[in-house]
Enzyme design. Structure first.
Site, short mmCIF file in Angstrom:
data_model
loop_
_atom_site.label_atom_id
_atom_site.label_comp_id
_atom_site.label_asym_id
_atom_site.label_seq_id
_atom_site.Cartn_x
_atom_site.Cartn_y
_atom_site.Cartn_z
N ALA A 66 24.11 40.25 46.79
CA ALA A 66 23.48 39.02 47.26
C ALA A 66 23.39 38.09 46.05
O ALA A 66 23.33 38.55 44.91
CB ALA A 66 22.10 39.33 47.81
N GLY A 112 24.21 43.97 48.11
CA GLY A 112 24.58 43.40 49.41
C GLY A 112 26.07 43.53 49.71
O GLY A 112 26.47 43.56 50.88
N GLU A 115 26.49 46.98 50.96
CA GLU A 115 25.85 47.01 52.28
C GLU A 115 26.75 46.35 53.33
O GLU A 115 26.82 46.80 54.47
CB GLU A 115 24.48 46.31 52.21
CG GLU A 115 23.48 47.12 51.39
CD GLU A 115 22.17 46.40 51.16
OE1 GLU A 115 22.20 45.31 50.55
OE2 GLU A 115 21.12 46.91 51.58
N GLU A 135 19.91 47.52 43.23
CA GLU A 135 18.72 46.71 43.50
C GLU A 135 17.50 47.11 42.68
O GLU A 135 16.69 46.27 42.30
CB GLU A 135 18.37 46.75 45.00
CG GLU A 135 19.23 45.87 45.88
CD GLU A 135 20.51 46.55 46.35
OE1 GLU A 135 20.89 47.59 45.78
OE2 GLU A 135 21.12 46.04 47.29
#
Ligand code: DAK
Length: 257
Positions: A66, A112, A115, A135
């Site tokens: 992200a 992300g 993911e 993370e």
């Protein structure tokens, strides 16, 4: 539809969606997530498309996570809202797509990014790809389904190790633990992903959609996967694809779906 952060092309029933922010290692900002939602919504209703391949632009990254620059000032409420929106519009949306999605992991798939790859149905990685959920180094936990999908794919012990150490693994290790289905050289990555897609497009679109839904049901809280399978199986008998498939078999022909 005009996109700024992704590229979309369709050839012989296979769509290629490329996340295109190579200077930022294809980090997922809000605009990119929105465009992915728009693109997938359009592709899922386009009869000319049967399978979608998702990759990143450049040689270095699939998606390096992200976009940290966008969320570093967030409050817990903003974090929750963005996680909910992202999960609904992109990650769960892809996982529950009626058309198979193949992730072609062409480099870093972190946070992300991993993911996103785990929301796809099949993963093919190039041999220089690196994967991880870093993370906890940012004081966060995975927020786009990583704590749920990673243990489903690799088992709880390995998922704990990856998330708690925040370490990266290479493509061959990812293959060993079942995180990816195949590893290829970088120049063969799309070819290999498309060859899997070409096998899939020979099969009934209705049965593909129902297979994905039944498998997903088994991993959904409070849903009886076996019952979902029975219902989906039964519904196939009313489909034109079932008539086409069985008629072709009986007359020793190849079905054309
Ligand atoms: N976000 C923003 N920019 C990124 C980025 C990222 N995740 N990853 C790379 N970049 C940018 C770099 O800042 C750099 O930009 P410039 O400085 O050139 O402007 C450019 O991409 C090239 O990166 P590097 O110069 O760092 O390239 P290197 O080859 O040296 O290193 C690397 C490659 C992948 C090892 C390194 O870039 C790196 O460690 N990147 C960050 C990896 C990471 O920690 N990713 C985030 C994981 S956490 C949320 C939901 C989910 C999440 C968060 C919030 N909410 C709902 C709120 C998920 C979080 C994550 O994904």
């Amino acid at each position: 539809m005009k996109y700024t952060n992704i590229l979309v092309s369709v050839k012989q029933k296979i769509a290629l969606v490329t996340i295109n922010r190579p200077k930022k290692l294809n980090a997922l900002n809000k605009q990119t997530l929105t465009e992915l939602h728009w693109a997938f919504t359009a592709l899922l209703t386009d009869d000319a498309v049967r399978v979608i391949v998702l990759t990143g632009s450049g040689e270095k990254a699939f998606v390096a996570g992200a976009d940290i620059s966008e969320f570093h000032t967030f409050s817990s409420q903003q974090g929750y809202d963005l996680a909910k929106e992202g999960q609904e519009l992109v990650f769960n949306f892809l996982e529950q797509s009626t058309k198979p999605v193949i992730a072609a992991i062409n480099g870093y798939a972190l946070g992300g990014g991993l993911e996103l790859a785990m929301s796809c149905h099949i993963r093919v990685a190039s041999d220089h790809a690196k994967m991880g959920l870093p993370e906890t180094t940012l004081g966060l936990i995975p927020g786009y389904g990583g704590t749920q999908r990673l243990p489903q794919l690799v088992g709880k012990g390995m998922a704990h190790e990856m998330i708690l150490t925040a370490g990266m693994i290479d493509a061959n290790r990812a293959l060993e633990i079942g995180l990816v289905n195949h590893v290829t050289s970088a120049d063969q990555l799309l070819k290999r992903s498309f060859s899997i897609a070409e096998k899939i497009i020979k099969n009934s679109p209705n049965a593909l959609a129902k297979s994905i839904a039944a498998m997903h049901a088994g991993f959904s809280e409070g849903v009886d996967g076996y019952k979902a399978e029975m219902e989906a199986f039964a519904a196939c008998f009313d489909s034109q694809d079932f008539k086409t498939g069985t008629k072709a078999f009986m007359s020793k022909k190849t079905p054309k779906f």
